[in-house]
Design a protein around this motif. Structure first.
Motif, PDB file in Angstrom:
ATOM      1  N   ASN A  51       0.779  -1.247   0.000  1.00 17.78           N
ATOM      2  CA  ASN A  51       0.000   0.000   0.000  1.00 17.78           C
ATOM      3  C   ASN A  51       0.805   1.288   0.000  1.00 17.78           C
ATOM      4  N   SER A  52       1.860   1.381   0.763  1.00 17.48           N
ATOM      5  CA  SER A  52       2.539   2.670   0.920  1.00 17.48           C
ATOM      6  C   SER A  52       3.446   3.030  -0.260  1.00 17.48           C
ATOM      7  N   LEU A  53       3.588   2.154  -1.217  1.00 21.03           N
ATOM      8  CA  LEU A  53       4.400   2.487  -2.392  1.00 21.03           C
ATOM      9  C   LEU A  53       3.607   3.370  -3.348  1.00 21.03           C
ATOM     10  N   PRO A  54       4.301   4.202  -4.105  1.00 15.30           N
ATOM     11  CA  PRO A  54       3.592   5.107  -5.016  1.00 15.30           C
ATOM     12  C   PRO A  54       3.030   4.425  -6.265  1.00 15.30           C
ATOM     13  N   LYS A  55       3.497   3.242  -6.571  1.00 15.57           N
ATOM     14  CA  LYS A  55       3.071   2.545  -7.787  1.00 15.57           C
ATOM     15  C   LYS A  55       2.527   1.178  -7.412  1.00 15.57           C
TER      16      LYS A  55
END
Length: 164
Positions: free
Chosen positions: A9-13
């Motif tokens: 979830n916390s990744l931008p992609k």
């Protein structure tokens, strides 16, 4: 229901997992390995009390409900036969050989889920290194996870007078 998007979830992609494989579990850390890959290296060194063991891991998100699977390359000091490896795995508590390529029988997450043992198949000599064996392993990471492994290792150590 919206599609499940990974790696996390916390990744931008994000990417859809259905009909896909994602060669990243957790974030990237040193030397472009992921946190999960380094965890495999570090836990193996810790469990075997040997930091000199050479381990390379690539972790991949695969769209299954349960059970982890690994392609494992093992290099030994002495040459081993496939039969000797099968016998050793069969004799090891918590492991079962499921290896009959002629009948297309090998471990798969669909069938190892909700079982306590780890299943090993596709046992074969490496094509180029006579001291190496390749294996395919699958097991339910919830049933055969860290807690059960720790308990079984402790029981083994007690039974073999390895705790001082």
């Amino acid at each position: 229901m919206p599609p499940i998007l990974l790696p996390y979830n916390s990744l931008p992609k994000h990417y859809p997992i259905a009909f896909n494989l994602i060669p990243q579990i957790d974030k990237f850390v040193e030397k472009d390995y992921t946190k999960e890959e380094m965890k495999m290296v570090n836990e193996t060194h810790k469990m075997l009390h040997d930091d000199s063991i050479a381990i390379t891991a690539t972790t991949v998100r695969v769209p299954v409900f349960r059970s982890h699977a690994e392609s494992v390359y093992v290099e030994t000091a002495d040459e081993l036969t496939v039969d000797a490896v099968r016998k050793a795995i069969d004799a090891f508590p918590g492991a079962q050989v499921q290896d009959n390529p002629a009948e297309m029988e090998y471990p798969m997450p669909l069938f190892t889920s909700e079982k306590y043992d780890c299943y090993v198949g596709r046992i074969r000599k490496d094509l180029y290194n006579p001291k190496a064996i390749n294996l395919w392993v699958s097991g339910d990471q919830i049933r055969k996870g860290a807690a059960l492994n720790a308990l079984q290792i402790a029981e083994y150590m007690l039974a073999h007078d390895m705790i001082h």
